[in-house]
Design a protein around this motif. Sequence first.
Motif, PDB file in Angstrom:
ATOM      1  N   THR A 133       0.845  -1.195   0.000  1.00  0.00           N
ATOM      2  CA  THR A 133       0.000   0.000   0.000  1.00  0.00           C
ATOM      3  C   THR A 133       0.879   1.243   0.000  1.00  0.00           C
ATOM      4  OG1 THR A 133      -0.126   0.203   2.412  1.00  0.00           O
ATOM      5  CG2 THR A 133      -1.738  -1.237   1.352  1.00  0.00           C
ATOM      6  N   SER A 134       0.205   2.389  -0.215  1.00  0.00           N
ATOM      7  CA  SER A 134       0.913   3.671  -0.166  1.00  0.00           C
ATOM      8  C   SER A 134       0.550   4.449   1.093  1.00  0.00           C
ATOM      9  CB  SER A 134       0.545   4.498  -1.411  1.00  0.00           C
ATOM     10  OG  SER A 134      -0.857   4.747  -1.452  1.00  0.00           O
ATOM     11  N   LEU A 135       0.164   3.721   2.138  1.00  0.00           N
ATOM     12  CA  LEU A 135      -0.171   4.368   3.405  1.00  0.00           C
ATOM     13  C   LEU A 135       1.088   4.983   4.022  1.00  0.00           C
ATOM     14  CD1 LEU A 135      -2.485   1.604   4.949  1.00  0.00           C
ATOM     15  CD2 LEU A 135      -3.226   3.808   4.008  1.00  0.00           C
ATOM     16  N   SER A 136       0.911   6.060   4.761  1.00  0.00           N
ATOM     17  CA  SER A 136       2.053   6.718   5.405  1.00  0.00           C
ATOM     18  C   SER A 136       2.526   5.893   6.597  1.00  0.00           C
ATOM     19  CB  SER A 136       1.657   8.123   5.856  1.00  0.00           C
ATOM     20  OG  SER A 136       0.673   8.054   6.891  1.00  0.00           O
ATOM     21  N   PHE A 137       3.761   6.177   7.004  1.00  0.00           N
ATOM     22  CA  PHE A 137       4.315   5.467   8.153  1.00  0.00           C
ATOM     23  C   PHE A 137       3.476   5.729   9.408  1.00  0.00           C
ATOM     24  CE2 PHE A 137       8.789   5.830   6.095  1.00  0.00           C
ATOM     25  CZ  PHE A 137       8.472   4.778   5.239  1.00  0.00           C
ATOM     26  N   ARG A 138       2.970   6.954   9.553  1.00  0.00           N
ATOM     27  CA  ARG A 138       2.148   7.302  10.708  1.00  0.00           C
ATOM     28  C   ARG A 138       0.863   6.489  10.725  1.00  0.00           C
ATOM     29  NH1 ARG A 138       2.600   8.716  15.553  1.00  0.00           N
ATOM     30  NH2 ARG A 138       4.121  10.285  14.911  1.00  0.00           N
ATOM     31  N   GLN A 139       0.208   6.335   9.585  1.00  0.00           N
ATOM     32  CA  GLN A 139      -1.039   5.572   9.524  1.00  0.00           C
ATOM     33  C   GLN A 139      -0.803   4.103   9.882  1.00  0.00           C
ATOM     34  OE1 GLN A 139      -1.955   6.792   5.444  1.00  0.00           O
ATOM     35  NE2 GLN A 139      -3.886   7.684   6.164  1.00  0.00           N
ATOM     36  N   ILE A 140       0.272   3.529   9.343  1.00  0.00           N
ATOM     37  CA  ILE A 140       0.564   2.124   9.640  1.00  0.00           C
ATOM     38  C   ILE A 140       0.942   1.960  11.115  1.00  0.00           C
ATOM     39  CG2 ILE A 140       2.099   0.201   9.094  1.00  0.00           C
ATOM     40  CD1 ILE A 140       2.349   1.342   6.273  1.00  0.00           C
ATOM     41  N   ALA A 141       1.697   2.915  11.649  1.00  0.00           N
ATOM     42  CA  ALA A 141       2.106   2.839  13.053  1.00  0.00           C
ATOM     43  C   ALA A 141       0.895   2.931  13.979  1.00  0.00           C
ATOM     44  CB  ALA A 141       3.091   3.955  13.357  1.00  0.00           C
ATOM     45  N   ASP A 142      -0.044   3.822  13.670  1.00  0.00           N
ATOM     46  CA  ASP A 142      -1.245   3.954  14.500  1.00  0.00           C
ATOM     47  C   ASP A 142      -2.104   2.703  14.431  1.00  0.00           C
ATOM     48  OD1 ASP A 142      -0.420   6.466  15.220  1.00  0.00           O
ATOM     49  OD2 ASP A 142      -1.671   7.517  13.747  1.00  0.00           O
ATOM     50  N   LEU A 143      -2.193   2.112  13.249  1.00  0.00           N
ATOM     51  CA  LEU A 143      -3.026   0.925  13.080  1.00  0.00           C
ATOM     52  C   LEU A 143      -2.432  -0.277  13.813  1.00  0.00           C
ATOM     53  CD1 LEU A 143      -5.496  -0.409  11.631  1.00  0.00           C
ATOM     54  CD2 LEU A 143      -3.911  -1.000   9.784  1.00  0.00           C
ATOM     55  N   CYS A 144      -1.124  -0.438  13.748  1.00  0.00           N
ATOM     56  CA  CYS A 144      -0.465  -1.624  14.311  1.00  0.00           C
ATOM     57  C   CYS A 144       0.119  -1.400  15.703  1.00  0.00           C
ATOM     58  CB  CYS A 144       0.651  -2.089  13.368  1.00  0.00           C
ATOM     59  SG  CYS A 144       0.078  -2.517  11.708  1.00  0.00           S
ATOM     60  N   ASN A 145      -0.136  -0.224  16.284  1.00  0.00           N
ATOM     61  CA  ASN A 145       0.392   0.100  17.611  1.00  0.00           C
ATOM     62  C   ASN A 145       1.919  -0.014  17.646  1.00  0.00           C
ATOM     63  OD1 ASN A 145      -2.093   0.712  18.660  1.00  0.00           O
ATOM     64  ND2 ASN A 145      -2.321  -1.180  19.824  1.00  0.00           N
ATOM     65  N   LEU A 146       2.557   0.545  16.645  1.00  0.00           N
ATOM     66  CA  LEU A 146       4.012   0.568  16.558  1.00  0.00           C
ATOM     67  C   LEU A 146       4.490   2.013  16.522  1.00  0.00           C
ATOM     68  CD1 LEU A 146       4.541  -2.190  13.816  1.00  0.00           C
ATOM     69  CD2 LEU A 146       4.760  -2.475  16.289  1.00  0.00           C
ATOM     70  N   HIS A 147       5.792   2.210  16.723  1.00  0.00           N
ATOM     71  CA  HIS A 147       6.367   3.541  16.601  1.00  0.00           C
ATOM     72  C   HIS A 147       6.606   3.854  15.127  1.00  0.00           C
ATOM     73  CE1 HIS A 147       9.104   6.960  17.159  1.00  0.00           C
ATOM     74  NE2 HIS A 147       8.575   7.063  18.371  1.00  0.00           N
ATOM     75  N   GLU A 148       6.460   5.117  14.795  1.00  0.00           N
ATOM     76  CA  GLU A 148       6.635   5.518  13.395  1.00  0.00           C
ATOM     77  C   GLU A 148       8.049   5.195  12.893  1.00  0.00           C
ATOM     78  OE1 GLU A 148       5.992   9.503  10.586  1.00  0.00           O
ATOM     79  OE2 GLU A 148       5.612   9.570  12.757  1.00  0.00           O
ATOM     80  N   LEU A 149       9.068   5.354  13.726  1.00  0.00           N
ATOM     81  CA  LEU A 149      10.438   5.030  13.327  1.00  0.00           C
ATOM     82  C   LEU A 149      10.608   3.526  13.117  1.00  0.00           C
ATOM     83  CD1 LEU A 149      12.500   7.396  15.676  1.00  0.00           C
ATOM     84  CD2 LEU A 149      11.930   7.712  13.243  1.00  0.00           C
TER      85      LEU A 149
END
Length: 249
Positions: free
Chosen positions: A18-34
């Motif tokens: 996907t072309s989702l942003s790192f922030r969107q994926i981090a929020d969805l998966c409960n991970l840090h953006e880095l």
Amino acid sequence: MSAPLMPKATAVWLVENTSLSFRQIADLCNLHELEVKGIADGDVAAGIKGMDPVTAGQLTREEIGKGEANASYTLTLITSKANEQVKRSTAGPRYTPVSRRGDRPDAIMWLLRHHPELPDAAIMKLVGTTKHTIALVKERSHWNIQAIKPVDPVTLGICSQLELDLAVQKAAAKGAKKITGDEAAPRTLIPAHEVAGTAAHAAAEAERQKVADVAAAAAPMSDADKDKTYNADSVFAKLKGLNTPKDDE
């Protein structure tokens, strides 16, 4: 916020497909953006195979499309019906297992005998019975009254000790509120000084007599006593009569 099953594997798939942003994926998966950025760079989660959240039923294609169209959009997982917590119904009588339903009359009789202060509503809630059954046991008109024996409902496993204690305390508190200011609480023990023949009773009687003597001595003189005249000879004669002769040594 709930995370998807296998969050890192899901993040790997979303980064690759996907072309989702790192922030969107981090929020969805409960991970840090880095951490998501490290997955994209190949520094994190190396060797982890991506898991498709759409196939797993955790995300829809439409939800991913909304996130790709708007970088500030927050994706929402599909709530599984299996994960929904079933709310316990508080209406109606308590559910009693079939194996314990035959013990309810025994529990009712025990509560009526040992806790007569409990109202029928409290017994219904504790045992999971009806008011009609309580009345039959109370009036000894139950069809199986000859076989009913009082047994503690806690021992039978019908209710817990905590539930029984709370019901008894609540009933006792309601009973205490009914006592008016003119009515005294029932006495359970007689004070020792009121029991004849005890040392406490004798001491109390002596104390009362002493108080009575002091009160009599301090009482005002009557009119008849006031009219009496006294002379020195009569007073000393009375004092000599009060003295007791001493024994010869």
